[in-house]
Design a protein around this motif. Structure first.
Motif, PDB file in Angstrom:
ATOM      1  N   ALA A  20      -5.656  -1.112   9.435  1.00 51.95           N
ATOM      2  CA  ALA A  20      -6.788  -0.796   8.558  1.00 51.95           C
ATOM      3  C   ALA A  20      -6.756  -1.396   7.171  1.00 51.95           C
ATOM      4  N   ALA A  21      -5.745  -2.199   6.822  1.00 48.66           N
ATOM      5  CA  ALA A  21      -5.638  -2.664   5.436  1.00 48.66           C
ATOM      6  C   ALA A  21      -6.811  -3.521   4.991  1.00 48.66           C
ATOM      7  N   SER A  22      -7.516  -4.144   5.930  1.00 47.02           N
ATOM      8  CA  SER A  22      -8.645  -4.998   5.544  1.00 47.02           C
ATOM      9  C   SER A  22      -9.961  -4.244   5.394  1.00 47.02           C
ATOM     10  N   TRP A  23     -10.024  -2.997   5.862  1.00 47.76           N
ATOM     11  CA  TRP A  23     -11.319  -2.307   5.805  1.00 47.76           C
ATOM     12  C   TRP A  23     -11.235  -0.879   5.264  1.00 47.76           C
ATOM     13  N   ASP A  24     -10.119  -0.177   5.427  1.00 47.84           N
ATOM     14  CA  ASP A  24      -9.988   1.183   4.895  1.00 47.84           C
ATOM     15  C   ASP A  24      -9.300   1.089   3.534  1.00 47.84           C
ATOM     16  N   THR A  25      -9.957   0.416   2.618  1.00 41.08           N
ATOM     17  CA  THR A  25      -9.318  -0.032   1.374  1.00 41.08           C
ATOM     18  C   THR A  25      -9.063   1.085   0.372  1.00 41.08           C
ATOM     19  N   ALA A  26      -9.629   2.272   0.585  1.00 42.81           N
ATOM     20  CA  ALA A  26      -9.390   3.374  -0.352  1.00 42.81           C
ATOM     21  C   ALA A  26      -7.920   3.758  -0.406  1.00 42.81           C
ATOM     22  N   TYR A  27      -7.177   3.457   0.643  1.00 39.64           N
ATOM     23  CA  TYR A  27      -5.760   3.846   0.699  1.00 39.64           C
ATOM     24  C   TYR A  27      -4.822   2.657   0.548  1.00 39.64           C
ATOM     25  N   VAL A  28      -5.360   1.492   0.193  1.00 37.75           N
ATOM     26  CA  VAL A  28      -4.544   0.285   0.066  1.00 37.75           C
ATOM     27  C   VAL A  28      -4.478  -0.123  -1.403  1.00 37.75           C
ATOM     28  N   THR A  29      -3.270  -0.207  -1.942  1.00 41.27           N
ATOM     29  CA  THR A  29      -3.053  -0.600  -3.326  1.00 41.27           C
ATOM     30  C   THR A  29      -2.076  -1.760  -3.371  1.00 41.27           C
ATOM     31  N   PRO A  46       1.726  -1.034   2.237  1.00 40.48           N
ATOM     32  CA  PRO A  46       0.752  -0.563   1.244  1.00 40.48           C
ATOM     33  C   PRO A  46      -0.422   0.212   1.839  1.00 40.48           C
ATOM     34  N   PHE A  47      -0.112   1.307   2.551  1.00 41.18           N
ATOM     35  CA  PHE A  47      -1.155   2.214   3.019  1.00 41.18           C
ATOM     36  C   PHE A  47      -0.719   3.629   2.652  1.00 41.18           C
ATOM     37  N   ASP A  48      -1.477   4.260   1.755  1.00 47.38           N
ATOM     38  CA  ASP A  48      -1.135   5.593   1.275  1.00 47.38           C
ATOM     39  C   ASP A  48       0.295   5.608   0.728  1.00 47.38           C
ATOM     40  N   GLN A  49       0.587   4.599  -0.105  1.00 47.50           N
ATOM     41  CA  GLN A  49       1.917   4.472  -0.686  1.00 47.50           C
ATOM     42  C   GLN A  49       1.786   4.036  -2.154  1.00 47.50           C
ATOM     43  N   LEU A  50       2.757   4.411  -2.965  1.00 44.73           N
ATOM     44  CA  LEU A  50       2.738   4.033  -4.377  1.00 44.73           C
ATOM     45  C   LEU A  50       2.981   2.531  -4.532  1.00 44.73           C
ATOM     46  N   PRO A  51       2.348   1.873  -5.506  1.00 45.81           N
ATOM     47  CA  PRO A  51       2.511   0.417  -5.666  1.00 45.81           C
ATOM     48  C   PRO A  51       3.956  -0.028  -5.837  1.00 45.81           C
ATOM     49  N   ARG A  52       4.763   0.762  -6.558  1.00 48.08           N
ATOM     50  CA  ARG A  52       6.150   0.355  -6.784  1.00 48.08           C
ATOM     51  C   ARG A  52       7.041   0.649  -5.582  1.00 48.08           C
ATOM     52  N   ALA A  53       6.521   1.400  -4.602  1.00 49.14           N
ATOM     53  CA  ALA A  53       7.336   1.825  -3.463  1.00 49.14           C
ATOM     54  C   ALA A  53       6.960   1.102  -2.175  1.00 49.14           C
ATOM     55  N   CYS A  54       6.262  -0.022  -2.266  1.00 48.66           N
ATOM     56  CA  CYS A  54       5.926  -0.778  -1.068  1.00 48.66           C
ATOM     57  C   CYS A  54       6.310  -2.244  -1.235  1.00 48.66           C
ATOM     58  N   MET A  55       6.551  -2.890  -0.093  1.00 50.83           N
ATOM     59  CA  MET A  55       6.989  -4.286  -0.041  1.00 50.83           C
ATOM     60  C   MET A  55       8.299  -4.504  -0.805  1.00 50.83           C
ATOM     61  N   GLN A  56       9.175  -3.506  -0.735  1.00 52.06           N
ATOM     62  CA  GLN A  56      10.504  -3.676  -1.326  1.00 52.06           C
ATOM     63  C   GLN A  56      11.439  -4.423  -0.373  1.00 52.06           C
ATOM     64  N   THR A  57      11.271  -4.206   0.926  1.00 57.73           N
ATOM     65  CA  THR A  57      12.179  -4.783   1.905  1.00 57.73           C
ATOM     66  C   THR A  57      11.676  -6.140   2.392  1.00 57.73           C
ATOM     67  N   VAL A  58      12.618  -6.987   2.741  1.00 53.06           N
ATOM     68  CA  VAL A  58      12.253  -8.278   3.334  1.00 53.06           C
ATOM     69  C   VAL A  58      11.693  -8.067   4.740  1.00 53.06           C
ATOM     70  N   ALA A  59      12.113  -7.018   5.431  1.00 54.24           N
ATOM     71  CA  ALA A  59      11.545  -6.720   6.745  1.00 54.24           C
ATOM     72  C   ALA A  59      10.041  -6.488   6.636  1.00 54.24           C
ATOM     73  N   ALA A  60       9.618  -5.629   5.709  1.00 59.20           N
ATOM     74  CA  ALA A  60       8.183  -5.363   5.541  1.00 59.20           C
ATOM     75  C   ALA A  60       7.450  -6.613   5.059  1.00 59.20           C
ATOM     76  N   ARG A  61       8.059  -7.378   4.168  1.00 57.14           N
ATOM     77  CA  ARG A  61       7.418  -8.604   3.686  1.00 57.14           C
ATOM     78  C   ARG A  61       7.249  -9.609   4.828  1.00 57.14           C
ATOM     79  N   SER A  62       8.237  -9.668   5.719  1.00 63.34           N
ATOM     80  CA  SER A  62       8.138 -10.582   6.855  1.00 63.34           C
ATOM     81  C   SER A  62       6.941 -10.225   7.735  1.00 63.34           C
ATOM     82  N   VAL A  63       6.791  -8.943   8.030  1.00 62.96           N
ATOM     83  CA  VAL A  63       5.643  -8.497   8.821  1.00 62.96           C
ATOM     84  C   VAL A  63       4.339  -8.808   8.089  1.00 62.96           C
ATOM     85  N   ASN A  64       4.322  -8.524   6.801  1.00 65.40           N
ATOM     86  CA  ASN A  64       3.127  -8.795   5.999  1.00 65.40           C
ATOM     87  C   ASN A  64       2.738 -10.267   6.067  1.00 65.40           C
ATOM     88  N   GLU A  65       3.717 -11.158   5.953  1.00 67.45           N
ATOM     89  CA  GLU A  65       3.419 -12.590   5.979  1.00 67.45           C
ATOM     90  C   GLU A  65       2.904 -13.031   7.348  1.00 67.45           C
TER      91      GLU A  65
END
Length: 592
Positions: free
Chosen positions: A295-304, A189-208
């Protein structure tokens, strides 16, 4: 064996946790580990199937429960498995995202939670296999060599290391880039559409993993070219924009160290890794892991917040971040021009500590790079004993020598003295030795391969010239170990101190400041308007920095203290290190 448990990128995962069963340092156990190391000597690296990789991770967690703990993101975070994979017996089952956490489990819970954390992702893109082998062999290196390699032991004792060799589990098993048609490195979720992020379990694993830890440094391995990239690598910071990040000084230093220590791997057509921002050496992307992870915790203008609908969905609150959660310096390593280079170019065990040896290769090259990154998480001052032939006599000085691991540049070094372990430290000025007022030449040591026991400790006779300049009682400037030519010939600082008059002895220690430039933003036409934002840079140079998250803590400090050396003094022998067998203590203080 009572100490062993019974039983068994392009541009994330499973945890390695550990319970430690003291003691580990009995002679029989040391001999056993050295025997294992010698038996492993000459082993060549090979590619792993999904089943073989999973079996290796399970074996390491079983054999070294005091150092390594294995988990899956399915068990830990409730994520769904994607696809079917075969174990090492050919039995089909769900593809699991493994994470190995490596750290010494002894010590208090508070001490362990204060250890700096690093995460290493082997393959976000499943067809880029050098990172998978590198990550798996790094897991072996950090566990199997713990008792025989002092450097490895210090890293495991003082850091928390998370490794997910097959971050994209189904992609790694099938040797395909994507996770069932979706690119995991466009799924953040950085400079990405809300419906087009965290679709994969790989990305979710990293996120967690980010959400459940307090990561300071991250390496994500990929393949298809040779480069080391750091932030930025996103379109909002591309061409004509201020595309240097606020942490550019630290990132450039770290990437430079990684490139130098990696070398070429002694592989034809390899070259030292070029390093710069991802926008310069690779290309910008939407939804990349690296910019999100920094940057997801501080450059929030690009995080949705993400709202995917596949793989059971993923609630938006999981991509809404605390201000302390996602501030890791995240480094991309493009390991090789070929995504799956010939197996005979991977190298072998003997090449890891022998750069440019015939057994060097793609994997030793990247293992060295990863070890350097783990070391750079935190400075460590190693104070050398004064040679016996240099006892201080009245009106002379006691030479001391030290190395600063985990650092690139040393800002200043201060000698400290105390009469006993209960007394307060007081500064002990350095003084000129032999009439010299400047100690400015750089330490240079002829390179030599390390011993089979691990990283070679350079003898004092080999340390050569001094490194730093004597200014008003302090040694100013100089190189840390990672600012020198090689950790196999570590840059060494030295100076002379005179213990207090009429002392019977005491303790000497060294206090240093290092890499304080990391606390400053870069300069130039593309410089940002923010100060550094990463946990790593701010903790290195800002004594007032404190960040708390989920029971973890990153606390800033500006000085790093060595372990003290005991010093005995007498009229007959002068002053020398207490463990110097050639120094017999005769009662009576040194004359004033």
């Amino acid at each position: 064996r009572p100490w062993r448990a019974r039983g068994r990128r392009g541009r994330g995962d499973r945890d390695c946790h550990t319970r430690r069963r003291p003691p580990w340092r009995h002679k029989a156990r040391m001999d056993h580990i050295r025997g294992r190391a010698s038996q492993a000597s000459g082993r060549r690296f090979t590619y792993y199937s999904y089943g073989a990789a999973a079996a290796l991770l399970q074996s390491l967690a079983s054999l070294y429960p005091g150092l390594a703990s294995l988990s899956t993101t399915q068990d830990t975070f409730g994520l769904p498995p994607v696809g079917k994979c075969q174990d090492d017996h050919g039995v089909e089952g769900p593809c699991l995202n493994y994470v190995l956490e490596i750290t010494n489990r002894t010590g208090s819970e508070a001490e362990r939670r204060a250890r700096p954390q690093i995460y290493i992702s082997g393959a976000l893109h499943g067809d880029e296999q050098v990172g998978v082998v590198t990550a798996l062999e790094l897991c072996r290196w950090l566990t199997e060599r713990y008792d025989s390699d002092p450097w490895v032991q210090r890293l495991v004792d003082t850091r928390t290391i998370l490794i997910s060799p097959m971050t994209n589990a189904i992609g790694s098993a099938q040797r395909t880039r994507n996770e069932l048609g979706i690119d995991p490195n466009r799924d953040f979720p950085f400079d990405q559409l809300p419906r087009a992020c965290m679709q994969t379990v790989a990305a979710r694993s990293v996120n967690e993993l980010y959400r459940s830890h307090m990561l300071q440094l991250v390496i994500t391995f990929h393949g298809g070219m040779q480069a080391i990239g750091y932030n930025w690598g996103a379109f909002p910071y591309y061409r004509g924009q201020p595309h240097h990040s606020p942490d550019d000084n630290a990132m450039r230093d770290i990437a430079g160290v990684m490139s130098r220590f990696a070398g070429t791997g002694h592989v034809q057509n390899n070259r030292p890794y070029p390093f710069s921002t991802m926008n310069d050496v690779v290309y910008p992307v939407h939804g990349g892991m690296e910019d999100w992870g920094y940057a997801a915790s501080w450059d929030t203008a690009y995080v949705t917040p993400c709202t995917p609908t596949i793989n059971g969905g993923y609630t938006p609150d999981k991509t809404t971040y605390d201000s302390a959660a996602v501030r890791a310096i995240t480094i991309l390593v493009e390991t090789s021009d070929m995504k799956i280079p010939p197996e005979d170019t991977l190298g072998g065990v003997d090449g890891v500590y022998r750069p440019s040896d015939p057994t060097d290769g793609h994997v030793p090259r990247n293992m060295r790079l990863a070890l350097a990154a783990i070391d750079l998480l935190q400075p460590h001052v190693q104070l050398a004993h004064a040679p016996a032939s240099h006892r201080v006599q009245p009106a002379r000085c006691l030479p001391v020598q030290w190395q600063v691991w985990g650092a690139v540049s040393v800002d200043d070094s201060v000698a400290l003295w105390r009469e006993s372990s209960r007394a307060p430290w007081v500064e002990l000025p350095f003084i000129p030795a032999g009439g010299r007022r400047s100690l400015s030449s750089h330490a240079r040591v002829a390179p030599r391969p390390p011993t089979a026991e691990g990283m070679r400790v350079t003898s004092r006779r080999e340390m050569g010239a001094d490194n730093g300049t004597l200014v008003e009682g302090r040694i100013v400037g100089g190189a840390g170990v990672w600012g020198g030519e090689s950790p196999f010939a570590p840059a060494t600082l030295s100076g002379c101190v005179r213990p207090p008059a009429r002392t019977l002895g005491g303790q000497i220690a060294l206090s240093v400041r290092a890499d304080t430039a990391w606390a400053q933003p870069p300069r130039g036409p593309y410089a940002p308007k923010r100060s550094p934002q990463s946990h790593l840079a701010r903790s290195r140079a800002d004594a007032g920095y404190q960040s708390l998250y989920r029971g973890f803590e990153v606390a800033g400090r500006t000085r790093w203290l060595s372990e003290p050396i005991e010093v005995n003094c007498s009229i007959a022998t002068g002053c020398c290190a207490a463990d110097d067998l050639a120094c017999s203590r005769v009662p009576g203080p040194v004359a004033g």
